[in-house]
Design a protein around this motif. Structure first.
Motif, short mmCIF file in Angstrom:
data_model
loop_
_atom_site.label_atom_id
_atom_site.label_comp_id
_atom_site.label_asym_id
_atom_site.label_seq_id
_atom_site.Cartn_x
_atom_site.Cartn_y
_atom_site.Cartn_z
N THR A 1 134.87 42.29 71.45
CA THR A 1 134.80 43.58 70.75
C THR A 1 136.13 44.32 70.81
OG1 THR A 1 132.43 43.75 71.22
CG2 THR A 1 133.56 45.77 70.62
N TYR B 1 138.53 45.08 67.60
CA TYR B 1 138.90 46.46 67.25
C TYR B 1 140.41 46.54 67.00
CZ TYR B 1 139.38 51.49 67.20
OH TYR B 1 139.67 52.78 66.80
N LYS C 1 133.90 50.88 68.01
CA LYS C 1 133.27 49.88 68.90
C LYS C 1 131.76 50.08 68.97
CE LYS C 1 137.45 49.32 71.67
NZ LYS C 1 138.08 49.49 73.01
N MET D 1 130.36 48.36 66.00
CA MET D 1 130.35 46.91 66.16
C MET D 1 129.21 46.46 67.06
SD MET D 1 134.31 45.59 66.26
CE MET D 1 135.00 46.80 67.37
N TRP E 1 126.35 43.72 66.31
CA TRP E 1 126.05 42.55 67.16
C TRP E 1 124.56 42.51 67.50
CZ3 TRP E 1 130.22 41.61 65.33
CH2 TRP E 1 131.48 41.98 65.76
#
Length: 527
Positions: free
Chosen positions: A263, A267, A381, A384, A388
């Motif tokens: 991650t 980023y 983040k 993200m 996920w």
């Protein structure tokens, strides 16, 4: 005035969509045979459901098992054209008998729109029209619509070690549809997309005439470069400019799992990937993989790179711009441009490049669904992590985060019909794949969920989409209808500010809307 035009448009549709009878079908088949010369007989190019080879012809270029239906009662015939006159005859005969056509070059249409319809239709299959001629002295080539990218790349490499063409990484994609939708590939940051290098074309228009750039005019030539050729005619061939590449390029593939800090690396990738030297294309591909414990799943981000230069220089660039990836010299492989196409197609090292010429003829083995997005600022983040979490609900799903920047920031959005240029950090492709037909509904629901989760972090008003990653969820019409309002919904996502000009071109060259399908461009004059 616009309302009047729309009413007239609907009236035109009601006439052209009159019920297709058995007599229409018989007349269509008779017409085909009458309109071709003895020198180029069409009989061997026609496959009807009564032919023993009909099913094999149908499945050969049907890639998505979701749409595999050789018993489709609406499918009148497949015309696997062997000569330009066969294409002309199919257009004229289908139009005169009120029969729709679907144009199939490679069959990679993610929603099967090139080989399905809810109305009587014929598939115009272009795979036999696949000649390629290379002129090294002028750095140009003619490629017919039915040629696959693997054939094109092989021909170029046979002629020159330092010429290439900016197009996709899947070798079995057909040139006709791929290029007309834009043609995204790993040379995008250095050379733009495929349509930026098209200098001429041959097209069969609604009257069955073969036009080139000079005879079709600049408006139509503009429209078929990124607007999708199937709304305007049948692409026969493209004349393309080839581009310069070094004799030796460098590639690498490095994986990072969530536990290895994927991650954080991703980023940073969002910040730097569009600002790297133009000769470097660095794709990030989040995917599901096995976790550390048996039965566990996690996300691994695969970083794929192609650099127009040496491994030594690439290592220096990566150390400076993305040291978090931890790239090592042994991760890098130097090779010719043709061999990089093998790398991107995931063939094992050492595989003969002859596989690029393979055209799989087996029935499709999997069901799939794709979607797309454009990203203009880094996804945080926390965003993200939400992505996920949703991905891990699938059995098999992946994303491609494809970087922009480079020359794409310099080409105007209206230079061609393809509008997605300056201001994008990267483009996302979502792709879910499954084997069991009973899992279809669950996977389609999950894809909508994943798309919803990503919504706050991608382009908006409109939420942009890539025509070549066909997605009926962004709007579509039934096979026999074309609502202008609905077309403006999906059209604004695919074409942004270019839609009005595309509709105007359509009204000029196909006013009765013969070339139409579920996501075609309607003929509406710009006001």
């Amino acid at each position: 005035m616009k309302e009047v035009l729309c009413i007239l448009f609907i009236v035109i549709l009601s006439v052209s969509d009159a019920k297709v009878t058995k007599q229409n079908i018989e007349n269509f088949l008779k017409c085909l045979r009458c309109r071709t010369s003895p020198e180029y007989p069409i009989t061997e190019a026609i496959y009807s459901p009564h032919n023993s080879t009909f099913v094999s012809s149908y499945v050969s270029y049907t890639k998505n098992k979701r749409y595999l239906n050789p018993n489709d009662k609406n499918l009148i015939a497949i015309v696997a054209a062997k000569h330009e006159s066969h294409v002309q005859a199919t257009v004229v005969c289908a139009k005169s008998n009120g029969i729709q056509i679907r144009i199939r070059s490679g069959g990679h249409d993610l929603e099967g729109l090139s080989y399905i319809s809810s109305l009587p239709f014929v598939i115009l299959d272009m795979h036999n029209l696949r000649s390629i001629t290379i002129d090294v002295s002028t750095k140009k080539a003619w490629v017919q619509a039915g040629a696959i990218l693997g054939e094109l790349y092989t021909k170029i490499a046979e002629a020159s070690k330092t010429l290439a063409f900016p197009a996709g990484v899947c070798p079995t994609v057909g040139a006709g549809g791929h290029i007309s939708g834009g043609g995204y590939g790993n040379l995008i940051r250095k050379y733009g997309i495929s349509v930026d290098h098209v200098v001429d074309a041959q097209l069969v228009d609604v009257n069955g005439k073969i036009l080139n750039r000079a005879s079709m005019g600049e408006d139509l030539f503009w429209a078929i470069r990124g607007g999708g050729g199937a709304s305007f005619g049948v692409i026969l061939s493209w004349k393309i400019n080839l581009v310069e590449v070094p004799e030796i390029l460098t590639v690498f593939k490095v994986n990072k799992t969530l536990q290895q800090g994927a991650t954080n690396v991703l980023y940073k990738w969002q910040i730097v990937s569009s600002k790297l030297p133009q000769g470097l294309f660095l794709r990030a591909m989040p995917d599901i993989t096995n976790g550390e414990k048996s039965g566990d799943k996690t996300i691994a981000v695969k970083f794929f790179a192609q650099f127009l230069g040496s491994a030594k220089t690439l290592m220096e660039i990566m150390k400076k711009n993305l040291p978090e990836l931890g790239l090592k010299r042994e991760d890098c492989y130097e090779m010719s441009w043709l061999n990089t196409t093998m790398f991107w197609a995931n063939y094992p090292m050492g595989t003969s490049t002859s596989v690029l010429l393979d055209r799989p003829s087996d029935p499709p083995g999997a069901f799939y669904k794709g979607k797309s997005d454009y990203v203009k600022k880094p996804i945080p983040k926390k965003g993200m992590k939400k992505i996920w979490k949703t991905m891990l609900k699938f059995n098999n799903v992946w994303m491609q985060w494809n970087p922009y920047g480079g020359v794409m920031d310099q080409i105007p959005a209206n230079a061609t019909a393809f509008p997605h240029r300056k201001g994008n950090l990267f483009k996302i492709q979502y792709f879910a794949l499954w084997i069991d037909a009973n899992a279809t509904d669950a996977n389609l629901r999950l894809m909508k969920k994943l798309y919803h989760v990503a919504e706050p972090y991608v382009s908006s008003n409109p939420r942009e989409a890539f025509l070549n990653y066909r997605d009926v969820d962004v709007g579509s019409n039934p096979s026999g209808e074309t609502s202008v309002e609905e077309a403006e919904i999906y059209g604004s996502k695919y074409f942004l500010g270019n839609l009005k000009r595309l509709m105007d071109v359509k009204a000029k060259y196909d006013p009765e809307n013969f070339f139409r399908y579920e996501q075609s461009i309607p003929p509406v004059l710009a006001m």
